[in-house]
Motif scaffolding. Structure first.
Motif, short mmCIF file in Angstrom:
data_model
loop_
_atom_site.label_atom_id
_atom_site.label_comp_id
_atom_site.label_asym_id
_atom_site.label_seq_id
_atom_site.Cartn_x
_atom_site.Cartn_y
_atom_site.Cartn_z
N ALA A 138 0.35 -6.66 8.99
CA ALA A 138 -0.53 -7.58 9.72
C ALA A 138 -1.90 -6.95 9.96
O ALA A 138 -2.93 -7.61 9.83
N ILE A 139 -1.91 -5.67 10.31
CA ILE A 139 -3.19 -4.98 10.53
C ILE A 139 -4.00 -4.93 9.26
O ILE A 139 -5.22 -5.14 9.25
N ILE A 140 -3.32 -4.64 8.13
CA ILE A 140 -4.03 -4.60 6.85
C ILE A 140 -4.60 -5.97 6.51
O ILE A 140 -5.72 -6.09 6.00
N ASN A 141 -3.85 -7.02 6.80
CA ASN A 141 -4.31 -8.37 6.49
C ASN A 141 -5.47 -8.78 7.37
O ASN A 141 -6.43 -9.41 6.91
N ILE A 142 -5.40 -8.44 8.65
CA ILE A 142 -6.48 -8.79 9.57
C ILE A 142 -7.77 -8.06 9.21
O ILE A 142 -8.86 -8.63 9.19
N ASN A 143 -7.64 -6.77 8.90
CA ASN A 143 -8.80 -5.96 8.53
C ASN A 143 -8.85 -5.79 7.02
O ASN A 143 -8.94 -4.68 6.50
N HIS A 144 -8.78 -6.91 6.31
CA HIS A 144 -8.70 -6.85 4.85
C HIS A 144 -9.95 -6.25 4.21
O HIS A 144 -9.88 -5.64 3.15
N GLU A 145 -11.11 -6.43 4.88
CA GLU A 145 -12.34 -5.86 4.32
C GLU A 145 -12.27 -4.33 4.32
O GLU A 145 -12.72 -3.68 3.38
N VAL A 146 -11.71 -3.76 5.38
CA VAL A 146 -11.53 -2.31 5.43
C VAL A 146 -10.44 -1.89 4.46
O VAL A 146 -10.53 -0.84 3.79
N GLY A 147 -9.38 -2.71 4.36
CA GLY A 147 -8.29 -2.37 3.46
C GLY A 147 -8.70 -2.31 2.01
O GLY A 147 -8.15 -1.52 1.23
N LYS A 148 -9.68 -3.15 1.63
CA LYS A 148 -10.14 -3.12 0.24
C LYS A 148 -10.85 -1.81 -0.13
O LYS A 148 -10.93 -1.45 -1.29
N GLN A 149 -11.34 -1.10 0.87
CA GLN A 149 -12.05 0.15 0.63
C GLN A 149 -11.12 1.36 0.61
O GLN A 149 -11.55 2.46 0.29
N VAL A 150 -9.86 1.15 0.94
CA VAL A 150 -8.90 2.25 0.97
C VAL A 150 -8.45 2.58 -0.44
O VAL A 150 -8.19 1.68 -1.25
N SER A 151 -8.36 3.84 -0.75
CA SER A 151 -7.93 4.29 -2.08
C SER A 151 -6.41 4.30 -2.15
O SER A 151 -5.74 4.99 -1.37
N PHE A 152 -5.85 3.54 -3.08
CA PHE A 152 -4.40 3.50 -3.23
C PHE A 152 -3.85 4.84 -3.74
O PHE A 152 -2.73 5.22 -3.40
N GLU A 153 -4.63 5.52 -4.54
CA GLU A 153 -4.18 6.81 -5.06
C GLU A 153 -4.00 7.82 -3.94
O GLU A 153 -3.03 8.60 -3.94
N ASP A 154 -4.91 7.83 -2.97
CA ASP A 154 -4.77 8.75 -1.84
C ASP A 154 -3.53 8.42 -1.02
O ASP A 154 -2.82 9.32 -0.53
N ILE A 155 -3.26 7.12 -0.85
CA ILE A 155 -2.07 6.72 -0.09
C ILE A 155 -0.80 7.14 -0.82
O ILE A 155 0.16 7.65 -0.22
N ILE A 156 -0.78 6.97 -2.14
CA ILE A 156 0.39 7.35 -2.93
C ILE A 156 0.61 8.86 -2.87
O ILE A 156 1.74 9.34 -2.70
N ASP A 157 -0.47 9.63 -3.01
CA ASP A 157 -0.35 11.10 -2.94
C ASP A 157 0.16 11.53 -1.57
O ASP A 157 1.00 12.44 -1.47
N ASP A 158 -0.34 10.87 -0.51
CA ASP A 158 0.10 11.22 0.83
C ASP A 158 1.57 10.88 1.02
O ASP A 158 2.34 11.63 1.62
N PHE A 159 2.00 9.73 0.46
CA PHE A 159 3.40 9.32 0.57
C PHE A 159 4.31 10.30 -0.18
O PHE A 159 5.38 10.69 0.30
N VAL A 160 3.88 10.69 -1.39
CA VAL A 160 4.68 11.61 -2.20
C VAL A 160 4.81 12.97 -1.52
O VAL A 160 5.89 13.60 -1.51
N SER A 161 3.70 13.44 -0.92
CA SER A 161 3.73 14.76 -0.26
C SER A 161 4.70 14.77 0.92
O SER A 161 5.34 15.79 1.21
N LYS A 162 4.84 13.65 1.61
CA LYS A 162 5.76 13.59 2.74
C LYS A 162 7.22 13.50 2.30
O LYS A 162 8.11 13.86 3.04
N LYS A 163 7.44 12.98 1.09
CA LYS A 163 8.80 12.82 0.61
C LYS A 163 9.31 14.03 -0.16
O LYS A 163 10.50 14.08 -0.53
N LYS A 164 8.42 14.98 -0.43
CA LYS A 164 8.86 16.17 -1.15
C LYS A 164 9.81 16.99 -0.29
O LYS A 164 9.60 17.16 0.90
N PRO A 165 10.86 17.55 -0.90
CA PRO A 165 11.80 18.38 -0.13
C PRO A 165 11.18 19.69 0.29
O PRO A 165 10.24 20.18 -0.29
#
Length: 239
Positions: free
Chosen positions: A212-239
């Protein structure tokens, strides 16, 4: 959308259905005939003509009176009724834009009325007398036709906030008055039915809040890098 700009646009919008009521039916007939003839020339088809049960002139007149005029009148009345409050508020804040055209008495009266509008009981956000003196002694403006936002920007760039505090406060209120009938909160709630559907009934509260927050602030969400989010997600899931 600024209040004064919105009222001007609505005033111009009301002239269209008024003019269309006088000449719109004839122009619509001409456009329809041209479209039909163009379609026939393109397809090279010919249709058999059948005598109408009702004279064409009477049918067209009935169509114009019972359909077109009713629709146009409904549009005009809706514009008038729905935005009547906006026009009233524009008149109350009008002194902020047309003060150069008012005499001393009219300027004082309108400033006092604005002071009452922005006040409750014996307290008010501005002082009407001081506002009248301030706008009367205001330095020359870059343009005689300025919106409230442009005038507010002019005061900010010239660092005149402390010199004209009442005008500064009144302009800030005028520029932040809601104009549209659908508030951002209402639009946000209307998005929930698109986010959480029957196919997503198991969605948790955290995920729902995040989407919901992403949808409400969609203009800010469009500027977010998906690659950075994926790298951050992968780093947290590493054993």
């Amino acid at each position: 959308m600024q209040l004064d700009v919105a009222v001007d646009l609505l005033t111009k919008a009301k002239t269209f259905p008024t003019n269309y009521r006088r000449t719109g039916f004839a122009s619509a007939q001409a456009s329809a005939k041209e479209a039909v003839l163009k379609r026939l020339r393109t397809t090279n088809k010919h249709f058999a003509y059948e005598a109408p049960h009702e004279p064409i002139a009477d049918a067209m007149k009935r169509l114009e009176a019972t359909f077109l005029n009713v629709v146009v009148d409904t549009v005009t009345e809706s514009l008038t009724d729905r935005f009547e409050t906006l026009g009233l508020m524009r008149d109350r804040f009008g002194v902020l834009l047309n003060f150069q055209k008012l005499d001393d008495q009219a300027l004082s009266n309108q400033c006092d009325n604005l002071c009452m509008t922005l006040g409750t009981g014996n307290e008010s956000d501005i002082d009407g007398k001081e506002l009248a003196v301030a706008v009367k002694n205001l330095s020359s403006l870059p343009s005689d036709d300025m919106t409230a936002l442009k005038l507010l920007t002019f005061l900010h760039k010239k660092h005149l906030e402390e010199l004209y505090p009442n005008l500064w406060v009144a302009l800030r209120i005028a520029c932040t008055l809601p104009v549209t009938v659908a508030a951002s909160a209402e639009r946000s709630f209307s998005k929930l039915k698109l986010i959480k559907t029957n196919l997503k009934s198991s969605m948790g509260q955290d995920r729902l809040t995040g989407l919901a927050i992403i949808n409400i602030n969609h203009e800010v969400g469009k500027q977010v890098s998906f690659e950075d989010i994926i790298d951050d997600f992968v780093s947290k899931k590493k054993p």
